[in-house]
Enzyme design. Structure first.
Site, short mmCIF file in Angstrom:
data_model
loop_
_atom_site.label_atom_id
_atom_site.label_comp_id
_atom_site.label_asym_id
_atom_site.label_seq_id
_atom_site.Cartn_x
_atom_site.Cartn_y
_atom_site.Cartn_z
N SER A 171 105.04 33.06 70.42
CA SER A 171 106.44 33.43 70.24
C SER A 171 106.55 34.43 69.11
O SER A 171 106.10 34.17 67.99
CB SER A 171 107.27 32.17 69.93
OG SER A 171 108.63 32.49 69.82
N CYS A 231 115.57 13.05 63.25
CA CYS A 231 116.29 11.90 63.81
C CYS A 231 117.75 12.30 63.98
O CYS A 231 118.56 12.18 63.06
CB CYS A 231 116.16 10.71 62.86
SG CYS A 231 116.80 9.18 63.54
#
Length: 380
Positions: free
Chosen positions: A198, A324
């Site tokens: 990338s 999270c």
């Protein structure tokens, strides 16, 4: 706030000055459709093919093996699923490591939904793939493709790609390599069959992925027929962005050796100093066989997002390997696979030009930031 130290190069590297210059020039010179036959189109085609040759040389590939996609994620998806589609007669079994980027794991899930099977190989406490288990997995009859990253995006651990490639070669299984974290920083390991990278990870613009398919590897796009990019990637090429990506890769490759040594020394300083100045902390990942710019550590009794916010207020842009989020409520699959602390972690990934003074200031600010969060939580 004064100067902000950007320490999140594993997410995206700031645009390289030579990429910016090339982009501005190519916007004027390379805007036309490179597939047409008039003057402006021929000029765009020439720019595109020059960029392809430069990227191929940097990656150790032939120009006709390289295609440009609209992102690294798209290159991963097309590379994996195109190879699996091309090898359907050989089998439907896929092998990956447990710490691959989510784009690899999502492609594996798509393969399973299409009736294929996938096997995940575990890693050590430092995040290095279990090579014996990987060898056994690719030896399984009906294995169509194996995947192994060059370096982990969360903890920087280098993977034994050359050894894995040798095992794949013995069993006639192509190896897909996600080189997103090392392209332009480290030489590409030998033995890959399909490779993705990338451009914004090496200082090129966002929106340019690289898909390289080694000559002789069976590959067939699973998408509707499209004539562009060797029939591997559909859609109109972004020629100015590709030209800028190639310019950035050429520039960072030329300075890679010196910058690699310099950043690696700064990472060593972080690895050694953090446990000395912050109690109850665990530095994660391989201490030696690692990418030069990434270090991750976890602080016991600390909420990772709270620490990132504290560091942001202090002038440091860092990220957490343990994402999270409210949408998933799941910690990082990489840290889970490694069996290390999955909360309270910080990933520092140094861009080109990161200075020793910035690192020293970070190491001076960190202990108080951790202490304040622990005090607020009533655990200090």
């Amino acid at each position: 706030m004064g100067h902000v130290a950007y320490f999140d190069a594993a997410s995206t590297e700031p645009l390289h000055p030579q990429a910016r210059e090339a982009l501005l020039t190519a916007i004027d010179a390379g805007w036309a459709d490179p597939a047409r036959l008039y003057n402006q189109a021929r000029r765009a085609h020439l720019l595109l093919e020059q960029a392809r040759a430069e990227v191929a040389e940097a990656l150790g590939a032939r120009p006709d093996e390289v295609s440009f996609a609209s992102s690294g994620t798209q290159a991963v998806h097309l590379g994996m699923l195109g190879t699996l589609h091309g090898r359907r007669r050989a089998g439907r079994h896929l092998v990956t490591s447990a710490v691959e980027h989510s784009s690899v794991l999502h492609a594996a899930q798509a393969h399973e939904r299409d009736g294929g099977t996938a096997e995940t190989v575990g890693v050590s406490l430092t995040g290095r793939v279990d090579l014996d288990a990987f060898r056994a997995a690719v030896a399984r009859e009906g294995t169509a493709l194996a995947c192994l990253q060059t370096a982990n995006h969360e903890v920087g651990t280098l993977q034994p790609v050359a050894e894995a490639a040798e095992a794949c070669r013995r069993h006639g299984v192509p190896l897909f390599v996600d080189a997103a974290q090392t392209a332009g920083r480290l030489p590409v390991p030998a033995g890959w069959s399909v490779l993705a990278a990338s451009a914004h990870k090496w200082g090129g613009p966002a929106g340019v992925g690289v898909l390289a398919v080694r000559k002789g590897t069976r590959f067939r796009s699973f998408l509707p027929e499209d004539e562009r990019e060797r029939r591997r990637v559909p859609g109109f090429e972004n020629v100015p962005a590709v030209v800028a990506a190639a310019a950035a890769l050429r520039a960072v490759t030329a300075e890679a050796e010196s910058e690699r040594a310099r950043l690696s020394a700064l990472v060593d300083r972080i690895r050694e100093t953090v446990p000395q100045v912050v109690p109850d902390v665990e530095v994660i990942g391989e201490p030696v066989e690692r990418a030069p710019h990434i270090v991750t550590f976890s602080c016991l009794y600390v909420d990772g997002e709270a620490l990132l916010t504290e560091l942001d207020r202090a002038g440091f842009a860092v990220s957490s390997g343990s994402s999270c989020t409210a949408s998933t409520l799941r910690p990082s699959h990489v840290l889970e696979a490694m069996g290390v602390l999955t909360h309270g972690n910080v990933r520092v990934s140094l861009p080109r030009g990161a200075s020793a003074a910035e690192v020293d200031r970070f190491l001076a600010v960190l202990p108080d930031a951790v202490r304040r969060i622990r005090q607020d939580a009533g655990v200090a």
